[in-house]
Design a protein around this motif. Structure first.
Motif, PDB file in Angstrom:
ATOM      1  N   VAL A  36       0.840  -1.197   0.000  1.00  8.61           N
ATOM      2  CA  VAL A  36       0.000   0.000   0.000  1.00  8.61           C
ATOM      3  C   VAL A  36       0.878   1.250   0.000  1.00  8.61           C
ATOM      4  O   VAL A  36       0.639   2.194  -0.771  1.00  8.61           O
ATOM      5  CB  VAL A  36      -0.980  -0.007   1.196  1.00  8.61           C
ATOM      6  CG1 VAL A  36      -1.664   1.338   1.365  1.00  8.61           C
ATOM      7  CG2 VAL A  36      -2.015  -1.122   1.025  1.00  8.61           C
ATOM      8  N   GLU A  47      -5.232   7.916  -1.728  1.00  8.78           N
ATOM      9  CA  GLU A  47      -5.283   7.837  -0.261  1.00  8.78           C
ATOM     10  C   GLU A  47      -6.681   7.454   0.222  1.00  8.78           C
ATOM     11  O   GLU A  47      -6.840   6.736   1.208  1.00  8.78           O
ATOM     12  CB  GLU A  47      -4.865   9.184   0.329  1.00  8.78           C
ATOM     13  CG  GLU A  47      -4.815   9.205   1.842  1.00  8.78           C
ATOM     14  CD  GLU A  47      -3.540   8.619   2.418  1.00  8.78           C
ATOM     15  OE1 GLU A  47      -3.600   8.137   3.562  1.00  8.78           O
ATOM     16  OE2 GLU A  47      -2.503   8.641   1.740  1.00  8.78           O
ATOM     17  N   THR A  50      -7.559   3.862   1.130  1.00  2.29           N
ATOM     18  CA  THR A  50      -6.793   3.209   2.184  1.00  2.29           C
ATOM     19  C   THR A  50      -7.332   3.622   3.545  1.00  2.29           C
ATOM     20  O   THR A  50      -8.119   4.554   3.655  1.00  2.29           O
ATOM     21  CB  THR A  50      -5.295   3.576   2.109  1.00  2.29           C
ATOM     22  OG1 THR A  50      -5.119   4.943   2.492  1.00  2.29           O
ATOM     23  CG2 THR A  50      -4.728   3.344   0.711  1.00  2.29           C
ATOM     24  N   ARG A  57      -0.999   1.037   6.905  1.00  5.19           N
ATOM     25  CA  ARG A  57      -1.987   1.399   5.890  1.00  5.19           C
ATOM     26  C   ARG A  57      -2.479   0.113   5.232  1.00  5.19           C
ATOM     27  O   ARG A  57      -1.697  -0.791   4.943  1.00  5.19           O
ATOM     28  CB  ARG A  57      -1.387   2.313   4.811  1.00  5.19           C
ATOM     29  CG  ARG A  57      -0.861   3.641   5.296  1.00  5.19           C
ATOM     30  CD  ARG A  57      -1.854   4.547   5.952  1.00  5.19           C
ATOM     31  NE  ARG A  57      -2.984   4.917   5.142  1.00  5.19           N
ATOM     32  CZ  ARG A  57      -4.087   5.502   5.641  1.00  5.19           C
ATOM     33  NH1 ARG A  57      -4.186   5.773   6.920  1.00  5.19           N
ATOM     34  NH2 ARG A  57      -5.078   5.821   4.855  1.00  5.19           N
ATOM     35  N   ARG A  58      -3.778   0.048   5.015  1.00  7.28           N
ATOM     36  CA  ARG A  58      -4.409  -1.123   4.391  1.00  7.28           C
ATOM     37  C   ARG A  58      -5.326  -0.654   3.270  1.00  7.28           C
ATOM     38  O   ARG A  58      -5.709   0.509   3.216  1.00  7.28           O
ATOM     39  CB  ARG A  58      -5.250  -1.903   5.407  1.00  7.28           C
ATOM     40  CG  ARG A  58      -4.541  -2.276   6.711  1.00  7.28           C
ATOM     41  CD  ARG A  58      -3.599  -3.450   6.531  1.00  7.28           C
ATOM     42  NE  ARG A  58      -2.824  -3.716   7.728  1.00  7.28           N
ATOM     43  CZ  ARG A  58      -3.071  -4.700   8.579  1.00  7.28           C
ATOM     44  NH1 ARG A  58      -4.100  -5.493   8.404  1.00  7.28           N
ATOM     45  NH2 ARG A  58      -2.281  -4.885   9.616  1.00  7.28           N
ATOM     46  N   PHE A  59      -5.724  -1.587   2.408  1.00  4.44           N
ATOM     47  CA  PHE A  59      -6.747  -1.301   1.409  1.00  4.44           C
ATOM     48  C   PHE A  59      -8.080  -1.143   2.138  1.00  4.44           C
ATOM     49  O   PHE A  59      -8.434  -1.964   2.987  1.00  4.44           O
ATOM     50  CB  PHE A  59      -6.835  -2.431   0.378  1.00  4.44           C
ATOM     51  CG  PHE A  59      -5.587  -2.587  -0.437  1.00  4.44           C
ATOM     52  CD1 PHE A  59      -5.284  -1.684  -1.445  1.00  4.44           C
ATOM     53  CD2 PHE A  59      -4.709  -3.633  -0.196  1.00  4.44           C
ATOM     54  CE1 PHE A  59      -4.125  -1.819  -2.200  1.00  4.44           C
ATOM     55  CE2 PHE A  59      -3.551  -3.784  -0.936  1.00  4.44           C
ATOM     56  CZ  PHE A  59      -3.257  -2.869  -1.945  1.00  4.44           C
ATOM     57  N   ARG A  60      -8.824  -0.100   1.838  1.00  3.90           N
ATOM     58  CA  ARG A  60     -10.050   0.217   2.559  1.00  3.90           C
ATOM     59  C   ARG A  60     -11.076  -0.915   2.489  1.00  3.90           C
ATOM     60  O   ARG A  60     -11.648  -1.285   3.493  1.00  3.90           O
ATOM     61  CB  ARG A  60     -10.674   1.505   2.020  1.00  3.90           C
ATOM     62  CG  ARG A  60     -11.961   1.899   2.729  1.00  3.90           C
ATOM     63  CD  ARG A  60     -12.433   3.285   2.381  1.00  3.90           C
ATOM     64  NE  ARG A  60     -11.528   4.322   2.824  1.00  3.90           N
ATOM     65  CZ  ARG A  60     -11.407   4.748   4.076  1.00  3.90           C
ATOM     66  NH1 ARG A  60     -12.135   4.234   5.021  1.00  3.90           N
ATOM     67  NH2 ARG A  60     -10.550   5.696   4.371  1.00  3.90           N
TER      68      ARG A  60
END
Length: 151
Positions: A36, A47, A50, A57-60
């Motif tokens: 990410v 942004e 995420t 930080r991760r993928f939403r």
């Protein structure tokens, strides 16, 4: 050669459900933080897609768990064996699952397993006793997905 696979589960909160199932199955939550960050730095990921979870930080709309003994890619965190991918969808669950997991009790027995699952947010639904064929609890995870806890 056996194929790699993942079971994909539609849900409202992928990160919370991944945390629940990782704890329930004693799996590892995948951490795509390095990937990410690379994608953000290269301008290839907005942004807004995420979020911060688990300190990175991760993928939403996506979260995954993997078996702790299976190989994984260190940059993406992606498991290369037994995996579950939780993906965000807008609609709530509306009908009974057509596919479900059976979680089998270890040395502590069924009562200890069910107590642990409840402490993580699961709910007991129905006790099934089929005598010699087996006994188990039908349960729901925090988003209402049915699964079975068996001795």
């Amino acid at each position: 050669m056996a194929l790699h696979w993942k079971l994909v589960i539609d849900c409202r909160d992928p990160h919370a459900l991944a945390d629940f199932w990782a704890a329930a199955l004693e799996y590892t939550v995948e951490d795509p933080g390095m990937l990410v960050e690379q994608l953000l730095a290269a301008g290839q990921l907005p942004e807004a897609l995420t979020l911060e979870h688990g300190g990175t930080r991760r993928f939403r709309g996506l979260a995954a768990i993997r078996h702790p003994d299976d190989a994984y890619d260190e940059v993406s965190g992606t498991g290369q064996g037994r995996r579950f991918l939780f993906q965000e969808v807008p609609e709530p669950k509306s009908v009974k699952n057509r596919l479900h997991l059976d979680v089998h009790a270890g040395e502590g027995g069924l009562d200890a397993l069910v107590d642990r699952l409840e402490s993580l947010g699961a709910e007991r639904i129905e006790w099934i006793d089929q005598g010699p064929a087996g006994r188990w609890w039908v349960m729901r995870d925090p988003e209402g997905n049915e699964f079975c806890a068996a001795g």
